[in-house]
Motif scaffolding. Structure first.
Motif, PDB file in Angstrom:
ATOM      1  N   ARG A 188       0.972  -1.215   0.066  1.00  0.00           N
ATOM      2  CA  ARG A 188      -0.078   0.059  -0.218  1.00  0.00           C
ATOM      3  C   ARG A 188       0.778   1.331  -0.136  1.00  0.00           C
ATOM      4  NH1 ARG A 188      -5.354  -0.499   0.031  1.00  0.00           N
ATOM      5  NH2 ARG A 188      -6.309  -2.104   1.086  1.00  0.00           N
ATOM      6  N   ALA A 189       1.946   1.127   0.692  1.00  0.00           N
ATOM      7  CA  ALA A 189       2.885   2.354   0.454  1.00  0.00           C
ATOM      8  C   ALA A 189       3.460   2.522  -0.844  1.00  0.00           C
ATOM      9  CB  ALA A 189       3.970   2.131   1.640  1.00  0.00           C
ATOM     10  N   GLU A 190       3.301   1.616  -1.833  1.00  0.00           N
ATOM     11  CA  GLU A 190       3.933   1.624  -3.247  1.00  0.00           C
ATOM     12  C   GLU A 190       5.235   1.396  -3.320  1.00  0.00           C
ATOM     13  OE1 GLU A 190       2.505   5.008  -5.227  1.00  0.00           O
ATOM     14  OE2 GLU A 190       0.433   4.820  -4.723  1.00  0.00           O
ATOM     15  N   LYS A 191       5.573   0.306  -2.381  1.00  0.00           N
ATOM     16  CA  LYS A 191       7.090   0.098  -2.374  1.00  0.00           C
ATOM     17  C   LYS A 191       7.396  -1.069  -3.588  1.00  0.00           C
ATOM     18  CE  LYS A 191      10.714  -2.027   0.630  1.00  0.00           C
ATOM     19  NZ  LYS A 191      10.910  -2.430   1.884  1.00  0.00           N
ATOM     20  N   PHE A 192       6.374  -1.663  -4.268  1.00  0.00           N
ATOM     21  CA  PHE A 192       6.711  -2.689  -4.996  1.00  0.00           C
ATOM     22  C   PHE A 192       6.172  -2.484  -6.800  1.00  0.00           C
ATOM     23  CE2 PHE A 192       6.872  -4.619  -0.831  1.00  0.00           C
ATOM     24  CZ  PHE A 192       7.992  -5.311  -1.248  1.00  0.00           C
ATOM     25  N   ASP A 193       6.975  -2.982  -7.554  1.00  0.00           N
ATOM     26  CA  ASP A 193       6.748  -2.819  -8.943  1.00  0.00           C
ATOM     27  C   ASP A 193       6.302  -4.059  -9.716  1.00  0.00           C
ATOM     28  OD1 ASP A 193       7.870   0.278  -9.074  1.00  0.00           O
ATOM     29  OD2 ASP A 193       9.667  -1.190  -8.270  1.00  0.00           O
ATOM     30  N   LEU A 194       6.844  -5.293  -9.175  1.00  0.00           N
ATOM     31  CA  LEU A 194       6.278  -6.556  -9.424  1.00  0.00           C
ATOM     32  C   LEU A 194       5.971  -7.500  -8.234  1.00  0.00           C
ATOM     33  CD1 LEU A 194       6.457  -8.083 -12.126  1.00  0.00           C
ATOM     34  CD2 LEU A 194       8.935  -8.710 -11.685  1.00  0.00           C
ATOM     35  N   ILE A 195       5.012  -8.153  -8.393  1.00  0.00           N
ATOM     36  CA  ILE A 195       4.363  -8.807  -7.212  1.00  0.00           C
ATOM     37  C   ILE A 195       3.786 -10.228  -7.697  1.00  0.00           C
ATOM     38  CG2 ILE A 195       2.788  -8.712  -5.432  1.00  0.00           C
ATOM     39  CD1 ILE A 195       2.902  -5.841  -5.298  1.00  0.00           C
ATOM     40  N   TYR A 196       4.147 -11.215  -7.242  1.00  0.00           N
ATOM     41  CA  TYR A 196       3.550 -12.610  -7.448  1.00  0.00           C
ATOM     42  C   TYR A 196       2.506 -12.458  -6.235  1.00  0.00           C
ATOM     43  CZ  TYR A 196       2.916 -17.672  -7.926  1.00  0.00           C
ATOM     44  OH  TYR A 196       2.414 -18.837  -7.990  1.00  0.00           O
ATOM     45  N   ALA A 197       1.308 -12.284  -6.524  1.00  0.00           N
ATOM     46  CA  ALA A 197       0.287 -12.069  -5.404  1.00  0.00           C
ATOM     47  C   ALA A 197      -0.601 -13.274  -5.410  1.00  0.00           C
ATOM     48  CB  ALA A 197      -0.459 -10.839  -6.052  1.00  0.00           C
ATOM     49  N   LEU A 204      -4.490  -4.703  -5.791  1.00  0.00           N
ATOM     50  CA  LEU A 204      -3.430  -4.410  -6.552  1.00  0.00           C
ATOM     51  C   LEU A 204      -4.160  -3.648  -7.904  1.00  0.00           C
ATOM     52  CD1 LEU A 204      -1.316  -7.520  -5.696  1.00  0.00           C
ATOM     53  CD2 LEU A 204      -0.695  -5.054  -5.385  1.00  0.00           C
ATOM     54  N   VAL A 205      -4.882  -4.433  -8.283  1.00  0.00           N
ATOM     55  CA  VAL A 205      -5.624  -4.029  -9.742  1.00  0.00           C
ATOM     56  C   VAL A 205      -6.475  -2.864  -9.461  1.00  0.00           C
ATOM     57  CG1 VAL A 205      -7.096  -4.768 -11.655  1.00  0.00           C
ATOM     58  CG2 VAL A 205      -5.309  -6.475 -10.800  1.00  0.00           C
ATOM     59  N   ARG A 206      -7.215  -2.864  -8.687  1.00  0.00           N
ATOM     60  CA  ARG A 206      -8.427  -1.832  -8.851  1.00  0.00           C
ATOM     61  C   ARG A 206      -7.947  -0.785  -7.896  1.00  0.00           C
ATOM     62  NH1 ARG A 206     -13.662  -5.669  -8.306  1.00  0.00           N
ATOM     63  NH2 ARG A 206     -13.485  -6.745 -10.461  1.00  0.00           N
ATOM     64  N   GLU A 207      -6.993  -0.606  -6.892  1.00  0.00           N
ATOM     65  CA  GLU A 207      -6.631   0.476  -6.152  1.00  0.00           C
ATOM     66  C   GLU A 207      -5.382   0.953  -6.588  1.00  0.00           C
ATOM     67  OE1 GLU A 207      -6.965  -0.326  -1.774  1.00  0.00           O
ATOM     68  OE2 GLU A 207      -8.836  -1.451  -2.262  1.00  0.00           O
ATOM     69  N   LEU A 208      -4.292   0.133  -7.023  1.00  0.00           N
ATOM     70  CA  LEU A 208      -3.102   0.295  -7.324  1.00  0.00           C
ATOM     71  C   LEU A 208      -2.482   0.618  -8.695  1.00  0.00           C
ATOM     72  CD1 LEU A 208      -1.439  -1.236  -4.007  1.00  0.00           C
ATOM     73  CD2 LEU A 208      -2.166   1.133  -4.466  1.00  0.00           C
ATOM     74  N   GLY A 209      -3.398   0.236  -9.473  1.00  0.00           N
ATOM     75  CA  GLY A 209      -3.231   0.100 -11.004  1.00  0.00           C
ATOM     76  C   GLY A 209      -2.205  -1.014 -11.383  1.00  0.00           C
ATOM     77  N   PHE A 210      -2.164  -2.055 -10.993  1.00  0.00           N
ATOM     78  CA  PHE A 210      -1.231  -3.150 -11.160  1.00  0.00           C
ATOM     79  C   PHE A 210      -2.045  -4.127 -12.228  1.00  0.00           C
ATOM     80  CE2 PHE A 210       1.231  -2.346  -7.711  1.00  0.00           C
ATOM     81  CZ  PHE A 210       2.330  -3.039  -7.648  1.00  0.00           C
ATOM     82  N   GLN A 211      -1.239  -4.783 -13.244  1.00  0.00           N
ATOM     83  CA  GLN A 211      -1.735  -5.239 -14.122  1.00  0.00           C
ATOM     84  C   GLN A 211      -1.431  -6.786 -14.420  1.00  0.00           C
ATOM     85  OE1 GLN A 211      -1.635  -3.672 -18.171  1.00  0.00           O
ATOM     86  NE2 GLN A 211      -1.580  -5.810 -19.126  1.00  0.00           N
ATOM     87  N   ALA A 212      -2.113  -7.901 -14.188  1.00  0.00           N
ATOM     88  CA  ALA A 212      -1.905  -9.355 -14.059  1.00  0.00           C
ATOM     89  C   ALA A 212      -1.315  -9.599 -15.845  1.00  0.00           C
ATOM     90  CB  ALA A 212      -2.937 -10.066 -13.937  1.00  0.00           C
ATOM     91  N   VAL A 213      -0.164 -10.273 -15.695  1.00  0.00           N
ATOM     92  CA  VAL A 213       0.500 -10.816 -17.089  1.00  0.00           C
ATOM     93  C   VAL A 213       0.515 -12.259 -17.130  1.00  0.00           C
ATOM     94  CG1 VAL A 213       1.616  -8.349 -17.371  1.00  0.00           C
ATOM     95  CG2 VAL A 213       2.757 -10.453 -15.985  1.00  0.00           C
TER      96      VAL A 213
END
Length: 248
Positions: free
Chosen positions: A50-59, A67-76
């Motif tokens: 949540r502190a936006e420390k990470f750029d790549l996450i195996y979640a 991650l997707v809806r709040e922080l703008g991550f994209q599953a690849v």
């Protein structure tokens, strides 16, 4: 610039080295720096996410929504043929033969793995059990959950099925599975954050061809992954909607 990678804490300890191998492999594929940070606690990891420390996450699937809806991550991508299923187990000498045999006041050993705990509680509903009439005993790992069952400290325990299956034959011989979920569409996935978005095509290409050469195949084996499958936004949203429905 060095990016940061983290991994959901529910992987088996035997695969720690595998994630370091993966991180080294990925850095070479992308020709950029990536720092791997691992956690023992879901809560501590989530605070840093949540502190936006990470750029790549195996979640895990529970965290995918945030991650997707709040922080703008994209599953690849996701590991092929690996779904997240939950097992409820008891001591092999227990009188309990089904979930419905569990009674109010049952002591439930669990971890802070959010998706597994949530699914475990849902499966207890068939016995009219919930958090109000059970004693929830949160433990630090699935091994400790198993110890609670073996030493009589809990009546039943929740496990990620993959973690349960990877326990030693001796430990599993002393437990009995009452029920296992069969959802099949809930799974861990690799998600890329906004700062690393430009690397998404390269990351996906590298992952999807990883098994095609000896080095990549060796890294996959160390992670207990056969190969990766692509994930698109539609698949991701379906999984998130399902998890949100289960939680609600």
């Amino acid at each position: 610039m060095t990016f940061n990678l983290t991994v959901s804490p529910d992987f088996a300890p035997d695969h720690i080295s595998g994630w370091y191998f993966f991180n080294t492999w990925l850095q070479r594929q992308l020709e950029t720096g990536i720092h791997l940070e691992l956690y023992d606690s879901f809560d501590a990891q989530r605070t840093d996410i949540r502190a936006e420390k990470f750029d790549l996450i195996y979640a895990n699937p529970y965290d995918a929504s945030m991650l997707v809806r709040e922080l703008g991550f994209q599953a690849v991508a996701r590991p092929a043929s690996k779904s997240d299923e939950t097992v409820i187990a008891v001591n092999v000498e227990s009188d309990y033969q089904s979930v419905e045999d569990l009674k109010a006041g049952a002591r439930i050993a669990t971890t802070d793995d959010p998706d597994v705990h949530t699914m475990g509680m849902i499966m207890l509903e068939s016995a009219d059990l919930d958090k109000t009439n059970t004693e929830i005993k949160e433990q630090s790992s699935y091994i400790v959950v198993a110890k609670n069952l073996l030493n009589g400290g809990a009546d039943a325990g929740f496990f990620l099925k993959e973690a349960y299956d990877e326990m030693s034959d001796l430990i599993r011989s002393k437990m009995r599975v009452l029920v296992s979920s069969q959802i099949s569409v809930v799974h861990h996935s690799l998600l890329v954050g906004p700062r690393m978005a430009e690397y998404i095509p390269a990351i996906q290409q590298a992952l999807l061809t990883m098994q095609d050469n000896d080095k990549g195949k060796s890294v996959l084996e160390s992670m207990d992954v056969s190969n990766w499958e692509p994930m698109d936004s539609e698949q991701t949203e379906f999984m998130i909607d399902l998890i949100d429905t289960l939680i609600d």
